[in-house]
Motif scaffolding. Structure first.
Motif, PDB file in Angstrom:
ATOM      1  N   LEU A  26       0.890  -1.088  -0.035  1.00 33.07           N
ATOM      2  CA  LEU A  26       0.162   0.076  -0.074  1.00 33.07           C
ATOM      3  C   LEU A  26       0.924   1.162   0.043  1.00 33.07           C
ATOM      4  CD1 LEU A  26      -2.678   1.534   0.213  1.00 33.07           C
ATOM      5  CD2 LEU A  26      -2.927   0.880   2.598  1.00 33.07           C
ATOM      6  N   TRP A  27       1.953   1.267   0.758  1.00 35.38           N
ATOM      7  CA  TRP A  27       2.850   2.519   0.944  1.00 35.38           C
ATOM      8  C   TRP A  27       3.443   2.489  -0.695  1.00 35.38           C
ATOM      9  CZ3 TRP A  27       3.972   5.472   4.926  1.00 35.38           C
ATOM     10  CH2 TRP A  27       5.218   6.485   4.724  1.00 35.38           C
ATOM     11  N   GLN A  28       3.811   1.638  -1.209  1.00 33.54           N
ATOM     12  CA  GLN A  28       4.164   1.840  -2.615  1.00 33.54           C
ATOM     13  C   GLN A  28       3.229   2.313  -3.699  1.00 33.54           C
ATOM     14  OE1 GLN A  28       5.377  -1.787  -4.747  1.00 33.54           O
ATOM     15  NE2 GLN A  28       7.156  -0.799  -5.676  1.00 33.54           N
ATOM     16  N   ALA A  29       1.939   1.797  -3.271  1.00 36.62           N
ATOM     17  CA  ALA A  29       1.131   2.389  -4.529  1.00 36.62           C
ATOM     18  C   ALA A  29       0.793   3.936  -4.087  1.00 36.62           C
ATOM     19  CB  ALA A  29      -0.169   1.519  -4.111  1.00 36.62           C
ATOM     20  N   LEU A  30       0.853   4.155  -2.824  1.00 33.77           N
ATOM     21  CA  LEU A  30       0.608   5.653  -2.283  1.00 33.77           C
ATOM     22  C   LEU A  30       1.991   6.812  -2.682  1.00 33.77           C
ATOM     23  CD1 LEU A  30      -0.983   5.047   1.089  1.00 33.77           C
ATOM     24  CD2 LEU A  30      -1.968   6.140  -0.957  1.00 33.77           C
ATOM     25  N   THR A  31       3.085   6.132  -2.685  1.00 39.20           N
ATOM     26  CA  THR A  31       4.364   7.105  -3.005  1.00 39.20           C
ATOM     27  C   THR A  31       4.874   6.783  -4.525  1.00 39.20           C
ATOM     28  OG1 THR A  31       5.654   5.372  -1.915  1.00 39.20           O
ATOM     29  CG2 THR A  31       4.454   7.186  -0.546  1.00 39.20           C
ATOM     30  N   ASN A  32       4.948   5.583  -4.909  1.00 40.67           N
ATOM     31  CA  ASN A  32       5.469   5.435  -6.170  1.00 40.67           C
ATOM     32  C   ASN A  32       4.848   6.250  -7.306  1.00 40.67           C
ATOM     33  OD1 ASN A  32       6.466   4.106  -8.708  1.00 40.67           O
ATOM     34  ND2 ASN A  32       7.508   2.724  -7.256  1.00 40.67           N
ATOM     35  N   PRO A  33       5.391   7.012  -7.999  1.00 40.45           N
ATOM     36  CA  PRO A  33       4.685   7.693  -9.346  1.00 40.45           C
ATOM     37  C   PRO A  33       4.192   7.028 -10.381  1.00 40.45           C
ATOM     38  CG  PRO A  33       7.027   8.183  -9.013  1.00 40.45           C
ATOM     39  CD  PRO A  33       6.765   7.703  -7.850  1.00 40.45           C
ATOM     40  N   SER A  34       4.882   5.844 -10.599  1.00 41.18           N
ATOM     41  CA  SER A  34       4.452   4.707 -11.635  1.00 41.18           C
ATOM     42  C   SER A  34       2.998   4.465 -11.171  1.00 41.18           C
ATOM     43  CB  SER A  34       5.436   3.975 -11.966  1.00 41.18           C
ATOM     44  OG  SER A  34       5.740   3.129 -10.939  1.00 41.18           O
ATOM     45  N   PHE A  35       2.731   4.063  -9.875  1.00 40.67           N
ATOM     46  CA  PHE A  35       1.571   3.392  -9.474  1.00 40.67           C
ATOM     47  C   PHE A  35       0.422   4.571  -9.341  1.00 40.67           C
ATOM     48  CE2 PHE A  35       4.225   0.256  -7.481  1.00 40.67           C
ATOM     49  CZ  PHE A  35       3.951  -0.986  -8.256  1.00 40.67           C
ATOM     50  N   THR A  36       0.857   5.681  -8.676  1.00 39.69           N
ATOM     51  CA  THR A  36      -0.076   6.931  -8.460  1.00 39.69           C
ATOM     52  C   THR A  36      -0.748   7.363  -9.795  1.00 39.69           C
ATOM     53  OG1 THR A  36       1.479   8.641  -8.447  1.00 39.69           O
ATOM     54  CG2 THR A  36       0.828   7.533  -6.205  1.00 39.69           C
ATOM     55  N   GLN A  37       0.189   7.344 -10.799  1.00 40.14           N
ATOM     56  CA  GLN A  37      -0.310   7.641 -12.313  1.00 40.14           C
ATOM     57  C   GLN A  37      -1.391   6.952 -12.505  1.00 40.14           C
ATOM     58  OE1 GLN A  37       0.750  10.595 -14.260  1.00 40.14           O
ATOM     59  NE2 GLN A  37      -1.099   9.581 -15.655  1.00 40.14           N
ATOM     60  N   GLN A  38      -1.544   5.624 -12.380  1.00 36.42           N
ATOM     61  CA  GLN A  38      -2.339   4.760 -12.857  1.00 36.42           C
ATOM     62  C   GLN A  38      -3.765   4.634 -12.486  1.00 36.42           C
ATOM     63  OE1 GLN A  38      -1.094   0.410 -13.609  1.00 36.42           O
ATOM     64  NE2 GLN A  38       1.075   1.217 -12.687  1.00 36.42           N
ATOM     65  N   TYR A  39      -3.786   5.213 -10.574  1.00 34.84           N
ATOM     66  CA  TYR A  39      -5.271   5.188 -10.483  1.00 34.84           C
ATOM     67  C   TYR A  39      -5.550   6.878  -9.939  1.00 34.84           C
ATOM     68  CZ  TYR A  39      -2.710   5.508  -5.830  1.00 34.84           C
ATOM     69  OH  TYR A  39      -2.050   5.932  -4.803  1.00 34.84           O
ATOM     70  N   TRP A  40      -4.721   7.585  -9.881  1.00 27.93           N
ATOM     71  CA  TRP A  40      -4.850   8.869  -9.614  1.00 27.93           C
ATOM     72  C   TRP A  40      -4.605   9.776 -10.726  1.00 27.93           C
ATOM     73  CZ3 TRP A  40      -2.567  10.718  -4.207  1.00 27.93           C
ATOM     74  CH2 TRP A  40      -2.937  12.165  -3.762  1.00 27.93           C
ATOM     75  N   ASP A  62       6.538  18.189  -6.040  1.00 28.28           N
ATOM     76  CA  ASP A  62       5.778  18.714  -7.156  1.00 28.28           C
ATOM     77  C   ASP A  62       5.045  17.805  -7.514  1.00 28.28           C
ATOM     78  OD1 ASP A  62       7.815  20.807  -7.355  1.00 28.28           O
ATOM     79  OD2 ASP A  62       8.963  19.786  -8.844  1.00 28.28           O
ATOM     80  N   TRP A  63       3.638  18.207  -7.960  1.00 25.95           N
ATOM     81  CA  TRP A  63       2.465  17.397  -8.548  1.00 25.95           C
ATOM     82  C   TRP A  63       2.571  17.789 -10.093  1.00 25.95           C
ATOM     83  CZ3 TRP A  63      -2.144  16.235  -5.185  1.00 25.95           C
ATOM     84  CH2 TRP A  63      -1.841  16.058  -3.860  1.00 25.95           C
ATOM     85  N   VAL A  64       2.535  16.408 -10.694  1.00 28.70           N
ATOM     86  CA  VAL A  64       2.665  16.332 -12.281  1.00 28.70           C
ATOM     87  C   VAL A  64       1.148  15.833 -12.489  1.00 28.70           C
ATOM     88  CG1 VAL A  64       3.933  15.608 -13.996  1.00 28.70           C
ATOM     89  CG2 VAL A  64       5.071  16.416 -12.172  1.00 28.70           C
ATOM     90  N   MET A  65       0.677  16.369 -13.548  1.00 27.21           N
ATOM     91  CA  MET A  65      -0.736  15.968 -13.841  1.00 27.21           C
ATOM     92  C   MET A  65      -0.676  16.079 -15.323  1.00 27.21           C
ATOM     93  SD  MET A  65      -4.546  16.974 -12.876  1.00 27.21           S
ATOM     94  CE  MET A  65      -4.431  18.581 -13.907  1.00 27.21           C
ATOM     95  N   GLY A  66      -0.251  15.076 -15.903  1.00 25.30           N
ATOM     96  CA  GLY A  66      -0.011  15.223 -17.662  1.00 25.30           C
ATOM     97  C   GLY A  66       1.111  16.250 -17.823  1.00 25.30           C
ATOM     98  N   ASP A  67       0.565  17.171 -18.696  1.00 21.61           N
ATOM     99  CA  ASP A  67       1.635  18.358 -19.050  1.00 21.61           C
ATOM    100  C   ASP A  67       1.603  19.363 -17.824  1.00 21.61           C
ATOM    101  OD1 ASP A  67       2.035  17.111 -21.457  1.00 21.61           O
ATOM    102  OD2 ASP A  67       0.501  18.047 -22.493  1.00 21.61           O
TER     103      ASP A  67
END
Length: 258
Positions: free
Chosen positions: A123-137, A152-157
């Motif tokens: 769960l920690w990895q899902a919450l902090t790893n950007p490759s995972f947060t990108q998939q559901y967030w 930094d918060w990156v949302m697309g461009d």
């Protein structure tokens, strides 16, 4: 878990406690006792049942223990049962779901607890790893996760960054917190935010989001707290649906990959 929720809601005294918290969220045990014609021991026992059913979440503030309504079990019941039966037969749950998701009168904190069948590490990895947060967030957090480091918060461009946007706490597999992002013109444009709402949200002080992970058998109890809002905050009014959907998507994502 449904059985526990049904049993908890069956008692009128426990429903009275939920009504009290809906009227004023974030109460101590003493405050709840003062507002109800129940002995302190009875209130404590009823609160224990509500906590066990995940209908009430507690948060420590110094020496105080504050009690908050938690909408997650009602959401789960609604999702599982509302579409299968005549809505009128389950109006109790529809009404309670609405009540639990209504913004508290005197406490602006957002508090939400759910149980996810996984390990704290996953769960920690899902919450902090950007490759995972990108998939559901749909968002990536770029940071070294050291306390005080910028995030930094990156949302697309679109990248949201700025003064004060930083990591606030980081205790692996147990708890982390960060500053909610600045509302930038680029973010407003990407989310089709109108000029009036952008003016309001961009002028608000930065808020804080924290994530607490607690092992519970083959599950992890996740509590998300979003706090630091001014009275009448436009961002606070926006986050309920967003957080509820996001946490649901996180739960689905983690349990599929675990």
């Amino acid at each position: 878990m449904d059985d526990e929720v049904f049993r908890a809601l069956a008692d009128p005294s426990r429903r009275q406690l939920l009504d009290s918290l809906n009227e004023r969220n974030g109460q101590t045990l003493s405050e709840l006792c003062a507002g109800l014609s129940m002995a302190r021991q009875s209130v404590s026992k009823h609160l224990a049942v509500l906590e066990s059913a995940n209908l009430v979440t507690t948060v420590r503030r110094g020496r105080e223990k504050l009690h908050h309504l938690n909408a997650e079990p009602i959401n789960a019941i609604a999702d599982r049962w509302i579409n299968q039966y005549d809505r009128r037969r389950v109006q109790l749950f529809a009404d309670l779901k609405t009540a639990l998701e209504t913004e508290p009168v005197s406490d602006n904190d957002f508090v939400y607890t759910t149980y996810i069948k996984t390990t704290p590490e996953r769960l920690w990895q899902a919450l902090t790893n950007p490759s995972f947060t990108q998939q559901y967030w749909g968002v990536q957090h770029r940071t070294d996760w050291k306390v005080g480091s910028p995030i930094d918060w990156v949302m697309g461009d679109v990248t949201m960054s700025g003064p004060g946007q930083e990591v606030l706490e980081y205790d692996p597999y147990r708890r982390f917190a960060f500053t909610w992002h600045h509302i930038t013109p680029e973010f407003a444009k990407a989310t089709e935010m109108d000029d009036s709402l952008f003016a309001k949200t961009s002028a608000e002080p930065l808020s804080r989001a924290s994530f607490d992970l607690e092992p519970d058998g083959d599950q992890v109890k996740l509590t998300v707290i979003h706090t630091g809002f001014e009275p009448g905050s436009a961002i606070r009014a926006m986050i309920d649906d967003g957080w509820t959907k996001l946490i649901s998507d996180l739960k689905t994502f983690v349990e599929k990959v675990s």
